[in-house]
Design an enzyme around this catalytic site. Structure first.
Site, short mmCIF file in Angstrom:
data_model
loop_
_atom_site.label_atom_id
_atom_site.label_comp_id
_atom_site.label_asym_id
_atom_site.label_seq_id
_atom_site.Cartn_x
_atom_site.Cartn_y
_atom_site.Cartn_z
N TYR A 71 88.42 -9.68 6.50
CA TYR A 71 87.38 -9.53 7.61
C TYR A 71 88.04 -10.18 8.89
CZ TYR A 71 82.80 -9.68 10.27
OH TYR A 71 81.99 -9.54 10.89
N ARG A 96 42.92 -12.29 -7.63
CA ARG A 96 43.30 -13.46 -8.05
C ARG A 96 44.89 -13.70 -8.04
NH1 ARG A 96 39.62 -12.60 -13.46
NH2 ARG A 96 39.63 -10.51 -12.77
N ALA A 132 96.47 -19.20 -8.31
CA ALA A 132 95.24 -20.11 -7.84
C ALA A 132 94.98 -20.21 -6.16
CB ALA A 132 95.31 -21.32 -8.38
N ALA A 174 43.03 1.22 -7.87
CA ALA A 174 42.65 1.02 -6.45
C ALA A 174 42.36 -0.38 -6.15
CB ALA A 174 41.75 2.07 -6.37
N GLY A 175 42.00 -1.16 -7.25
CA GLY A 175 41.70 -2.34 -7.14
C GLY A 175 42.44 -3.35 -6.29
C1 UD1 Z 1 36.35 -2.47 -17.06
C2 UD1 Z 1 35.27 -1.78 -17.82
C3 UD1 Z 1 35.18 -2.80 -18.93
C4 UD1 Z 1 36.35 -3.05 -19.74
C5 UD1 Z 1 37.37 -3.44 -18.97
C6 UD1 Z 1 38.81 -3.67 -19.44
C7 UD1 Z 1 33.95 -0.60 -16.63
C8 UD1 Z 1 32.79 -0.69 -15.64
N1 UD1 Z 1 34.17 -1.79 -17.18
O1 UD1 Z 1 36.00 -3.76 -16.28
O2 UD1 Z 1 34.13 -2.32 -19.88
O3 UD1 Z 1 36.31 -4.02 -20.89
O4 UD1 Z 1 37.52 -2.82 -17.77
O5 UD1 Z 1 39.89 -4.09 -18.58
O6 UD1 Z 1 34.59 0.32 -16.31
N2 UD1 Z 1 39.39 0.24 -10.11
C9 UD1 Z 1 39.54 1.30 -9.30
N3 UD1 Z 1 38.54 1.48 -8.08
C10 UD1 Z 1 37.35 0.90 -8.39
C11 UD1 Z 1 37.11 -0.17 -9.56
C12 UD1 Z 1 38.46 -0.36 -10.44
O7 UD1 Z 1 40.40 2.09 -9.13
O8 UD1 Z 1 36.47 1.09 -7.78
C13 UD1 Z 1 40.40 0.01 -11.14
C14 UD1 Z 1 41.11 -1.41 -10.99
O9 UD1 Z 1 42.30 -1.43 -10.26
C15 UD1 Z 1 41.59 -1.60 -12.38
C16 UD1 Z 1 40.75 -0.90 -13.30
O10 UD1 Z 1 40.01 0.10 -12.60
O11 UD1 Z 1 42.99 -1.43 -12.59
C17 UD1 Z 1 39.52 -1.64 -13.86
O12 UD1 Z 1 38.64 -2.25 -12.78
P1 UD1 Z 1 37.88 -3.73 -12.87
O13 UD1 Z 1 37.15 -3.85 -12.02
O14 UD1 Z 1 38.93 -4.84 -13.49
O15 UD1 Z 1 37.12 -3.59 -14.32
P2 UD1 Z 1 36.45 -4.60 -15.12
O16 UD1 Z 1 35.45 -5.29 -14.52
O17 UD1 Z 1 37.52 -5.69 -15.70
#
Ligand code: UD1
Ligand code: CA
Length: 488
Positions: free
Chosen positions: A392, A19, A385, A14-15
């Site tokens: 067309y 970046r 050649a 969902a993220g």
């Molecule tokens: C998370 C972990 C961290 C771990 C790291 C590994 C937590 C709190 N932390 O951190 O310990 O070392 O992953 O990469 O879990 N996502 C959702 N919905 C949300 C938030 C995130 O679907 O509300 C998804 C994102 O799209 C992504 C994944 O979850 O695919 C990880 O989210 P991200 O925010 O990158 O977590 P980190 O802060 O990296």
């Protein structure tokens, strides 16, 4: 590892992926012929879970569409606001209810994670009777949650970087974000997660501590290869992951008996198959459903997309899309084969030749500077050649048939619709607009007429006029010598 079919695999996707600086949602960026999400789905499918669930939020329409293409059986759960990894999982447990059995959680932005690693995580989780098993890695922990252990080395909790003390920051074992959970315990603990942290988010990591405090056993599994759990956040990391995944694919192919002359400049999609003793030259990209037969030589300089190459065929410096090249056929250098091009056994397509929706019969030759569109060329025919199949008329496309053992003279234009019979010829430079019967010679061009002395009259004083005058003098002298010679 049989009998370890998990109740569910949840993929968090969902993220936003800010970046990446892209209009395309992060998890839809691709490497080696598949989106990041596609790789996560493929790895998850190796577990054969009872349910496959993807949590979507940012770009949900596009992301859901990709789920539908890659894994139609998967269930999509929408997370309206990204309030943390724990919140994402809560959305699933609320939508699906308690899932009895093992629930695996992973991310859509870890394309190097192998299905095998997830299988081992699940297996060990079951074998140890854990409530939670966390996949961890060792190395540079920057950006990751740290694995906190007590003096005896027992797992205590996961602390996020932003919430960690200096001592915790120094820990080099970190959280991958992949876990195997007991489904019932997960569903209960996820409701007790708070947002009491620096990010004000519901952390999935907190579930592990909650379950441990309830007295259940927690395990960890150290990933054999830390690279596998590298999350992709920007295009620099994406390129590095692409390189790593490509190397993995090339290693597998080489171990299976394929020669890769220059792995550094050879790019092969996960979906490509290559037979034994095939040889792949430098600067070559093999994409999609491309399949290469054994003993074939492809490259240098080839881009093949969804193209089939028969055994022992040779393809040099060619771009081929949805084309079929038969066994022992030769293509290039510098050929362009478009969709529907089929070069049959032993045929030859040479330099600066473009084919589209056409069949080149077995043993036929199209060696130089030719466009073949919407045509069928019979076996062993030779196309001179510079021949153009004019398919067309400005409105519609038309078909041309050339029989077998025919000979098309150089610089022929074949204006479709048209049939040139078996064993027929066309004269060089002809614009053929009517059928040529079998065995006939089709001639369609102006007769040559030489206007004598034209250069002298019209280009007096030029080098050409001087050359013509010299040639005339030389001829006159030769004639003179001839008439003077009594011996002849
Ligand atoms: C998370 C972990 C961290 C771990 C790291 C590994 C937590 C709190 N932390 O951190 O310990 O070392 O992953 O990469 O879990 N996502 C959702 N919905 C949300 C938030 C995130 O679907 O509300 C998804 C994102 O799209 C992504 C994944 O979850 O695919 C990880 O989210 P991200 O925010 O990158 O977590 P980190 O802060 O990296
Ligand atoms: Ca991350």
């Amino acid at each position: 590892m049989s009998g370890s079919r998990p109740a569910a695999v949840m993929i968090l996707a969902a993220g936003e992926g800010r970046r990446m600086k892209s209009r395309t949602p992060k998890v839809l960026h691709s490497l080696c012929g598949r989106s990041m999400l596609g790789h996560a789905l493929a790895a998850s499918r190796e577990l054969d879970p009872e349910r496959l669930v993807v949590v979507v939020g940012h770009g949900r329409d596009e992301v859901s569409a990709e789920v539908g293409r890659q894994a139609p059986e998967a269930r999509v759960v929408v997370q309206e606001q990204q309030l943390g990894t724990g919140h994402a999982v809560r959305m699933v447990t609320e939508a699906l209810g308690v899932l009895d059995g093992t629930v695996v959680v992973t991310y859509a932005d870890m394309p190097l994670l192998r299905g095998e690693t997830l299988r081992e995580l699940t297996f060990r989780h079951r074998a140890a009777g854990n409530a939670v098993t966390v996949l961890t890695a060792q190395g540079d922990p920057a950006g990751y949650g740290r694995i906190v252990r007590d003096a005896a080395g027992e797992f205590q909790r996961i602390v996020e970087e932003g919430d960690a003390t200096p001592a915790e920051l120094a820990i080099d074992e970190y959280n991958s974000g992949c876990y195997a959970f007991d489904g019932a315990l997960l569903a209960d603990a996820i409701k007790r997660v708070t947002t009491d942290n620096t990010q004000n988010q519901e952390y999935l990591t907190d579930v592990v501590e909650i379950v441990r405090r309830d007295g259940h056993p927690i395990g960890t599994m150290l990933a054999a290869d830390a690279a596998e759990i590298q999350g992709i956040n920007d295009r620099v990391q994406l390129a590095a992951a692409r390189r790593a995944l490509n190397d993995r694919i090339l290693d597998r192919l080489m171990r299976d008996g394929v020669t890769i002359n220059d792995p550094a400049t050879t790019w092969v999609d996960v979906t490509v198959t290559i037979g034994q003793d095939a040889e792949i030259g430098p600067q070559t990209q093999l994409q999609g459903k491309t399949a290469i037969g054994s003993g074939a030589r492809v490259g240098p300089g080839c881009l093949l997309e969804d193209t089939t190459i028969g055994d022992d065929a040779v393809v040099l410096n060619a771009v081929c899309r949805q084309a079929e090249i038969g066994p022992g056929a030769t293509v290039g250098p510098f050929a362009y084969l478009r969709p529907g091009a089929r070069v049959e056994r032993g045929a030859h397509v040479g330099t600066y030749v473009e084919l589209k929706n056409s069949v080149i019969g077995a043993g036929a030759k199209v060696p130089h500077l030719t466009y073949v569109g919407d045509a069928h060329i019979g076996e062993r025919s030779n196309i001179g050649a510079g021949t153009i199949f004019a398919n067309y008329d400005g409105v519609a496309k038309h078909h041309t048939t050339v029989g077998h053992d025919a000979f098309i003279g150089s610089d022929t234009v074949l204006v479709a619709p048209l049939t040139v019979g078996d064993g027929a010829y066309t004269a060089a430079g002809s614009a053929i607009t009517e059928d040529v019967p079998p065995g006939a010679l089709g001639i369609a061009r102006g007769r040559q007429h030489n206007s004598g002395g034209w250069v002298e009259r019209n280009r007096a004083g030029t080098r050409s006029a001087q050359a013509a005058a010299a040639a005339t003098r030389a001829r006159a002298q030769a004639q003179h010598a001839h008439t003077d010679d009594p011996a002849e």
